[in-house]
Design an enzyme around this catalytic site. Structure first.
Site, PDB file in Angstrom:
ATOM      1  CG  ASN A  95      33.296  74.202  38.342  1.00 14.33           C
ATOM      2  OD1 ASN A  95      34.458  74.481  38.043  1.00 14.33           O
ATOM      3  ND2 ASN A  95      32.285  74.952  37.991  1.00 14.33           N
ATOM      4  CD  GLU A 106      34.012  81.853  34.647  1.00 14.35           C
ATOM      5  OE1 GLU A 106      34.761  81.229  33.890  1.00 14.35           O
ATOM      6  OE2 GLU A 106      32.991  81.373  35.175  1.00 14.35           O
ATOM      7  CB  CYS A 111      30.565  79.760  37.786  1.00 16.72           C
ATOM      8  SG  CYS A 111      31.097  79.579  36.092  1.00 16.72           S
ATOM      9  CD  GLU A 166      38.551  83.261  30.902  1.00 15.81           C
ATOM     10  OE1 GLU A 166      37.623  83.013  31.704  1.00 15.81           O
ATOM     11  OE2 GLU A 166      39.597  82.590  30.851  1.00 15.81           O
TER      12      GLU A 166
HETATM   13  O1  6OD Z   1      31.898  77.589  28.879  1.00 17.12           O
HETATM   14  C1  6OD Z   1      32.799  78.312  29.275  1.00 17.12           C
HETATM   15  O2  6OD Z   1      33.626  78.802  28.523  1.00 17.12           O
HETATM   16  C2  6OD Z   1      32.919  78.624  30.700  1.00 17.12           C
HETATM   17  N1  6OD Z   1      33.890  79.510  31.027  1.00 17.12           N
HETATM   18  C3  6OD Z   1      32.122  78.036  31.611  1.00 17.12           C
HETATM   19  C4  6OD Z   1      32.219  78.296  32.991  1.00 17.12           C
HETATM   20  C5  6OD Z   1      31.574  77.553  33.892  1.00 17.12           C
HETATM   21  C6  6OD Z   1      31.770  77.763  35.295  1.00 17.12           C
HETATM   22  O3  6OD Z   1      31.518  76.916  36.123  1.00 17.12           O
END
Ligand code: 6OD
Length: 485
Positions: free
Chosen positions: A155, A253, A287, A466
Site C-alpha cells: 500500500n 505492524e 492501515c 517503530e
Molecule cells: O507513518 C508511518 O510510519 C507508518 N508506519 C504508516 C503506516 C501505514 C500503514 O498503512
C-alpha cells in the site's frame, strides 16, 4: 517487457525459479514489468551475502561513516525523485499528488531521521560498590542484531520498506528485503541508489517474489536473526510461528479496524476534512484508515450529508492528472474482496449513502481495479463490514449518545492500531484518548506523524513499536559488561 532483478551482494540478478510474475499497473490492468520469482537458492544467496557483510567493512564502520552513507541514500532518493514517483504510481495506481507529498519524501526522510537518532544514542555506565570495597564498572554496549528480514506491504511500498531499512542500517545490521510482488518497482530503484551511495555490497539485498515462496524461504532461513513485517494479521501470526524456530525477534505492524469518534462540539469543517482523508486516502488502503465512524446524535445527519458530498466530490482518474485524488485498488483480487464486502453490506440491509459499486471509467482506465468510494449507515456494530478490516475506500457511520458508550463501542474490536477523536473540549479530548485501546490516537487530526514517536498497534494490530529510538531498540542487541576493579 521490463525485467525486474533481485539485488544480491551489490549486483542485480534475474536468477529465479520457474514462476514468472507479471507486475500490473492497477489503474489500467496492463502489465508493466515481470519478475522471475526468487526461490530458496536466491534467498539463501541474499541471506549469505548479508551475513558475510556483517563481518566486512560495514561491521567495523564508525557510526559517523554509517550516518554519512544514510544521508547519501536519502539524497540519492531525492536526486531521483521523479523516477521514484513514476515507479510508485505505476505500481500502485496512486495519484502523483499523493505520492509526491507522502510516499517519496518519507522514503528519503526515513534514512535521515534514523541517521540523526543513532548519532545521539548513549551507552550507559554504572560505577557500583562491591562488598570488598574495590567497586565495579558496569556498562552496556550495543551491537547490531544481525541479518534482518524486512517484509513490506503493497500500500505504501517505499515508505514502509524504508521505515524498516533506515533504522536497521543505522544500527549496523544488514538486510534482506522482500517487498510485495505487486509493487517491486521502487525496491529495485533503491538498489541502484544503494550502489551509488557507496553502501558496501551485501548490506542491502532484495529478493522479489510471493509470500508463500520467497517470503517463506526468507523467514525460515536459519541465518536470519530478526524479522520485521507490515501486513495482515493472519500473515503476522504465521511469521510469529516461523520466528519461534531459532527464537528470533519480531516486529509486526498488522491490521486494524480503526474508529473515528466525532463529538457534537467538534469543529465540523475540520472533522469532515480529516475524516474524509482518513476513510478515502490511498483508496482506503492505509492501515491507519478510519473504517468505522461514531458521530454524536445531534450532528449525525449533518455529518453524514457532508461526508456524502465530500465522497462524491472525489476525482477518480489518471494518476498523473493533478486533479485526481483517488486511485484504484491494488489488484483484481483485492477488488473482488472489497466488492464482496460491498455486497455483504447491502445484504445486511445497510443504507448505502453513496457508492457501493464499480464506477464507469474512461476507456483507457476500464481495465483498472476501480471502486466507488462508499459510505454506509444503519448497520449494527456486529455487522461484518463494521467488524472486519476491508482496506478499501469505505466506512460505516453510526450515531452515539454518550461518551462511555462510544468508548466501549470503539474498544469492542480485536484490533487496536489507530483512532481519531474530534472535539473542541480539551478535557474530553485527553480523557477519551487515554481510554481508547489503540497504539496511536489522533485528536482533531489524522496521519499527523512525528517520526520520533512510538508507532504500532495494541491487541491483534501488532507487536512492538517503530519510530525514533523505539526502532533502534528492536534493531539492537544489548550486552552488559561488568568489570570488577
Ligand atoms: O507513518 C508511518 O510510519 C507508518 N508506519 C504508516 C503506516 C501505514 C500503514 O498503512
Amino acid at each position: 517487457m521490463k525485467q525486474l532483478k533481485h539485488y544480491i551482494n551489490g549486483e542485480f540478478s534475474i536468477a529465479g525459479n520457474d514462476n514468472i510474475i507479471p507486475v500490473i499497473n492497477p489503474a489500467t490492468g496492463e502489465q508493466v514489468a515481470q519478475i522471475n520469482e526468487a526461490g530458496a537458492a536466491e534467498v539463501d544467496a541474499a541471506v549469505t551475502a548479508a551475513k558475510n557483510a556483517l563481518k566486512g567493512e560495514w561491521g567495523s564502520m564508525a557510526v559517523q561513516d554509517r550516518v554519512d552513507i544514510l544521508y547519501r541514500i536519502a539524497d540519492g532518493i531525492n536526486a531521483r525523485f521523479d523516477d521514484f514517483l513514476e515507479a510508485e504510481c505505476l505500481d500502485t495506481g496512486k495519484p502523483y499528488s499523493l505520492a509526491r507529498h507522502i510516499d517519496i519524501p518519507r522514503g528519503a526522510a526515513n534514512f535521515k531521521i534514523f541517521a540523526d537518532t543513532i548519532k545521539n544514542i548513549n551507552e550507559e555506565t554504572f560505577h557500583m560498590p562491591t562488598p570488598d570495597g574495590t567497586g565495579a564498572l558496569n556498562y552496556t554496549v550495543t551491537r547490531p542484531k544481525g541479518v534482518i528480514a524486512v517484509i513490506g506491504p503493497w500500500n505504501l511500498p517505499l515508505l514502509l520498506m524504508t521505515w524498516k531499512v533506515g533504522p536497521a542500517l543505522a544500527c549496523g545490521n544488514t538486510v534482506v528485503v522482500k517487498s510485495s510482488e505487486e509493487t517491486p518497482l521502487t525496491t529495485t530503484l533503491l538498489g541502484e541508489v544503494m550502489t551509488a551511495a557507496g553502501l558496501p555490497a551485501g548490506v542491502f539485498n532484495t529478493v522479489l517474489g510471493t509470500g508463500p515462496v520467497t517470503g517463506e524461504a526468507l523467514v525460515s532461513h536459519p541465518d536470519v536473526d530478526a524479522i520485521t513485517f507490515t501486513g495482515s494479521t493472519p500473515t503476522g501470526q504465521h511469521i510469529m510461528q516461523a520466528a519461534a524456530i531459532g527464537v528470533r525477534d519480531i516486529s509486526l505492524e498488522l491490521g486494524g479496524k480503526n474508529p473515528g469518534i466525532v463529538f457534537a462540539d467538534c469543529d465540523m469543517e475540520k472533522a469532515i476534512e480529516g475524516t474524509l482523508r482518513s476513510a478515502f486516502a490511498n483508496c482506503g488502503q492505509v492501515c491507519l484508515g478510519t473504517e468505522r465512524i461514531y458521530v454524536e446524535r445531534p450532528i449525525f445527519d449533518e455529518f453524514v450529508q457532508r461526508m456524502k458530498a465530500g465522497a462524491e466530490a472525489l476525482t477518480l482518474g489518471e494518476p498523473t492528472d493533478e486533479c485526481t485524488n483517488l486511485g484504484p485498488l491494488i489488484s483484481e483480487q483485492h477488488r473482488n474482496k472489497v466488492i464482496s464486502f460491498y455486497a455483504q453490506a447491502a445484504e445486511a440491509g445497510a443504507n448505502i449513502v453513496t457508492g457501493g459499486g464499480i464506477p464507469e471509467m474512461p476507456e483507457a482506465l476500464q481495465g483498472g481495479y476501480w471502486v466507488e468510494p462508499t459510505i454506509w449507515t444503519g448497520l449494527p456494530d456486529d455487522a461484518v463490514v463494521v467488524t472486519d478490516e476491508i482496506f478499501g475506500p469505505c466506512c460505516h457511520i453510526s450515531p452515539f449518545d454518550d461518551e462511555d458508550e462510544v468508548i466501549a463501542r470503539a474498544n469492542n474490536s480485536p484490533y487496536g492500531l489507530a483512532s481519531a477523536v474530534w472535539t473542541e473540549n480539551v478535557t474530553r479530548a485527553h480523557r477519551v484518548a487515554a481510554q481508547i485501546e489503540s497504539g496511536i490516537c489522533w485528536v482533531n487530526s489524522w496521519f499527523l506523524r512525528d517520526l520520533r514517536t512510538p508507532f504500532g498497534g495494541m491487541k491483534q494490530s501488532g507487536i512492538g513499536r517503530e519510530g525514533g529510538h523505539y526502532s533502534l531498540e528492536f534493531y539492537t542487541e544489548l550486552k552488559n559488561i561488568c568489570v570488577k576493579l
